[in-house]
Write an enzyme that holds these catalytic residues in place. Structure first.
Site, PDB file in Angstrom:
ATOM      1  N   GLY A 120      74.476  41.684  41.866  1.00 43.71           N
ATOM      2  CA  GLY A 120      75.867  41.643  41.426  1.00 43.71           C
ATOM      3  C   GLY A 120      76.130  40.875  40.144  1.00 43.71           C
ATOM      4  O   GLY A 120      77.247  40.413  39.911  1.00 43.71           O
ATOM      5  N   ASN A 152      76.347  42.141  37.212  1.00 44.70           N
ATOM      6  CA  ASN A 152      77.327  42.922  36.438  1.00 44.70           C
ATOM      7  C   ASN A 152      78.725  42.788  37.034  1.00 44.70           C
ATOM      8  O   ASN A 152      79.715  42.753  36.288  1.00 44.70           O
ATOM      9  CB  ASN A 152      76.903  44.380  36.335  1.00 44.70           C
ATOM     10  CG  ASN A 152      75.869  44.577  35.250  1.00 44.70           C
ATOM     11  OD1 ASN A 152      76.188  44.514  34.063  1.00 44.70           O
ATOM     12  ND2 ASN A 152      74.628  44.781  35.632  1.00 44.70           N
ATOM     13  N   LEU A 167      73.265  51.840  43.283  1.00 44.58           N
ATOM     14  CA  LEU A 167      72.036  52.621  43.158  1.00 44.58           C
ATOM     15  C   LEU A 167      72.092  53.986  43.849  1.00 44.58           C
ATOM     16  O   LEU A 167      71.107  54.702  43.877  1.00 44.58           O
ATOM     17  CB  LEU A 167      70.834  51.793  43.632  1.00 44.58           C
ATOM     18  CG  LEU A 167      70.642  50.482  42.841  1.00 44.58           C
ATOM     19  CD1 LEU A 167      69.387  49.760  43.286  1.00 44.58           C
ATOM     20  CD2 LEU A 167      70.619  50.691  41.322  1.00 44.58           C
ATOM     21  N   ASN A 174      79.794  53.984  34.801  1.00 39.14           N
ATOM     22  CA  ASN A 174      78.528  53.419  35.301  1.00 39.14           C
ATOM     23  C   ASN A 174      77.813  52.697  34.173  1.00 39.14           C
ATOM     24  O   ASN A 174      77.883  53.114  33.022  1.00 39.14           O
ATOM     25  CB  ASN A 174      77.637  54.564  35.819  1.00 39.14           C
ATOM     26  CG  ASN A 174      76.276  54.088  36.281  1.00 39.14           C
ATOM     27  OD1 ASN A 174      76.168  53.126  37.047  1.00 39.14           O
ATOM     28  ND2 ASN A 174      75.218  54.756  35.827  1.00 39.14           N
ATOM     29  N   HIS A 224      74.060  51.787  32.871  1.00 36.19           N
ATOM     30  CA  HIS A 224      72.653  52.154  33.065  1.00 36.19           C
ATOM     31  C   HIS A 224      71.806  51.325  32.093  1.00 36.19           C
ATOM     32  O   HIS A 224      72.140  51.224  30.907  1.00 36.19           O
ATOM     33  CB  HIS A 224      72.452  53.655  32.823  1.00 36.19           C
ATOM     34  CG  HIS A 224      71.043  54.058  33.071  1.00 36.19           C
ATOM     35  ND1 HIS A 224      70.514  54.200  34.337  1.00 36.19           N
ATOM     36  CD2 HIS A 224      70.014  54.284  32.210  1.00 36.19           C
ATOM     37  CE1 HIS A 224      69.235  54.507  34.247  1.00 36.19           C
ATOM     38  NE2 HIS A 224      68.915  54.570  32.972  1.00 36.19           N
ATOM     39  N   ASP A 281      73.517  60.134  35.518  1.00 30.57           N
ATOM     40  CA  ASP A 281      73.491  59.540  34.168  1.00 30.57           C
ATOM     41  C   ASP A 281      73.834  60.562  33.083  1.00 30.57           C
ATOM     42  O   ASP A 281      73.451  60.392  31.916  1.00 30.57           O
ATOM     43  CB  ASP A 281      72.125  58.881  33.867  1.00 30.57           C
ATOM     44  CG  ASP A 281      71.825  57.736  34.818  1.00 30.57           C
ATOM     45  OD1 ASP A 281      72.761  57.014  35.199  1.00 30.57           O
ATOM     46  OD2 ASP A 281      70.650  57.571  35.182  1.00 30.57           O
ATOM     47  N   GLU A 303      74.119  44.452  28.889  1.00 26.23           N
ATOM     48  CA  GLU A 303      74.919  44.874  30.054  1.00 26.23           C
ATOM     49  C   GLU A 303      76.143  44.010  30.309  1.00 26.23           C
ATOM     50  O   GLU A 303      77.251  44.524  30.494  1.00 26.23           O
ATOM     51  CB  GLU A 303      74.044  44.878  31.311  1.00 26.23           C
ATOM     52  CG  GLU A 303      72.933  45.893  31.256  1.00 26.23           C
ATOM     53  CD  GLU A 303      72.215  46.010  32.588  1.00 26.23           C
ATOM     54  OE1 GLU A 303      72.867  46.119  33.624  1.00 26.23           O
ATOM     55  OE2 GLU A 303      70.969  45.981  32.582  1.00 26.23           O
TER      56      GLU A 303
HETATM   57  C1  GAR Z   1      71.439  46.454  36.441  1.00 22.62           C
HETATM   58  O1  GAR Z   1      70.414  46.292  35.499  1.00 22.62           O
HETATM   59  C2  GAR Z   1      72.065  47.830  36.314  1.00 22.62           C
HETATM   60  O2  GAR Z   1      72.163  48.271  34.993  1.00 22.62           O
HETATM   61  C3  GAR Z   1      71.078  48.658  37.096  1.00 22.62           C
HETATM   62  O3  GAR Z   1      70.749  47.870  38.210  1.00 22.62           O
HETATM   63  C4  GAR Z   1      70.864  46.476  37.868  1.00 22.62           C
HETATM   64  C5  GAR Z   1      71.780  45.810  38.865  1.00 22.62           C
HETATM   65  O4  GAR Z   1      71.893  44.432  38.663  1.00 22.62           O
HETATM   66  N1  GAR Z   1      71.651  49.931  37.431  1.00 22.62           N
HETATM   67  C6  GAR Z   1      70.950  51.058  37.510  1.00 22.62           C
HETATM   68  O5  GAR Z   1      69.754  51.105  37.340  1.00 22.62           O
HETATM   69  C7  GAR Z   1      71.765  52.303  37.823  1.00 22.62           C
HETATM   70  N2  GAR Z   1      71.001  53.497  37.591  1.00 22.62           N
HETATM   71  P1  GAR Z   1      73.143  43.624  39.221  1.00 22.62           P
HETATM   72  O6  GAR Z   1      73.282  43.935  40.703  1.00 22.62           O
HETATM   73  O7  GAR Z   1      72.732  42.175  39.012  1.00 22.62           O
HETATM   74  O8  GAR Z   1      74.372  44.005  38.439  1.00 22.62           O
END
Ligand code: GAR
Length: 200
Positions: A12, A14, A87, A104, A106, A147, A177
């Protein structure tokens, strides 16, 4: 103000970037009204609770996941949704049923290293394996193609000699991000708000 829902599957960070942008007043056209975690016990839940944001756990592997998310969105009068490290892949039925923007983040420069099977650390493993010197992050609208929706913002990040998937993931998060997602969320919310006001 609009009501924003955030879908999460992991640590979490992001979601945290969105909550922090909200406290700094940078995410101002919408309020993070609901976090939906797709499994119990993930770090994102504690972050939502600490920020006193409503949080629900709706297990993605259980039947009726999308219907339950839609019902929660209706209950909280959600105007847009943000996938922040979510995911799963949302179906066209879900997107039609919601009928409002979903964005989203990515962790690569789409169209590289994206689509089915490219998520989390796997994206950075693939980038290192290929040997790219520049990677980054992309925020895009979500459509029925994984995506594949229209790009909103992108930011490039350099790959450094000796990077591991973990060090690269961290740099992409820090440099791209955590800045890009709140910025894109505000852009989309501000546009929606303008449209809403014009209709009134
Ligand atoms: C992040 O790097 C996000 O961009 C990626 O998963 C991670 C989650 O981290 N998302 C994907 O790969 C989606 N296809 P977080 O839970 O710390 O935000």
């Amino acid at each position: 103000m609009l009501n924003i829902a955030v879908l999460v599957s992991g640590g979490g960070t992001n979601l945290q970037a969105l909550l922090d942008a909200q406290s700094r007043g940078e995410l101002k056209s919408g309020k993070i009204a609901l976090a939906v975690a797709d499994k119990p016990g993930i770090g994102a839940i504690a972050r939502a609770e600490k920020a006193e944001t409503a949080c629900m756990v709706i297990p993605r592997r259980e039947p009726g996941f999308e219907d339950r998310v839609l019902a929660a969105f209706r209950e909280h009068q959600i105007d847009m949704a943000v996938l922040a490290g979510f995911l799963g892949i949302l179906t066209a039925d879900f997107l039609r049923g919601f009928g409002k923007p979903v964005i989203n983040i990515h962790p690569s420069l789409i169209p590289s290293f994206c689509g089915r099977g490219f998520y989390g650390l796997r994206v950075h493993e693939a980038a290192l394996e290929y040997g790219v010197k520049v990677t980054g992050a992309t925020v895009h609208y979500v459509n029925e193609i994984p995506d594949g929706g229209k790009i909103i913002l992108q930011k490039a990040v350099a790959v450094q000699p000796g990077d591991t998937p973990e060090t690269l993931q961290r740099r992409v998060m820090e440099e791209a991000e955590w800045k890009l997602l709140p910025q894109a969320a505000e852009m989309v919310a501000a546009e929606l708000l303008r449209e809403k006001e014009n209709r009134q």
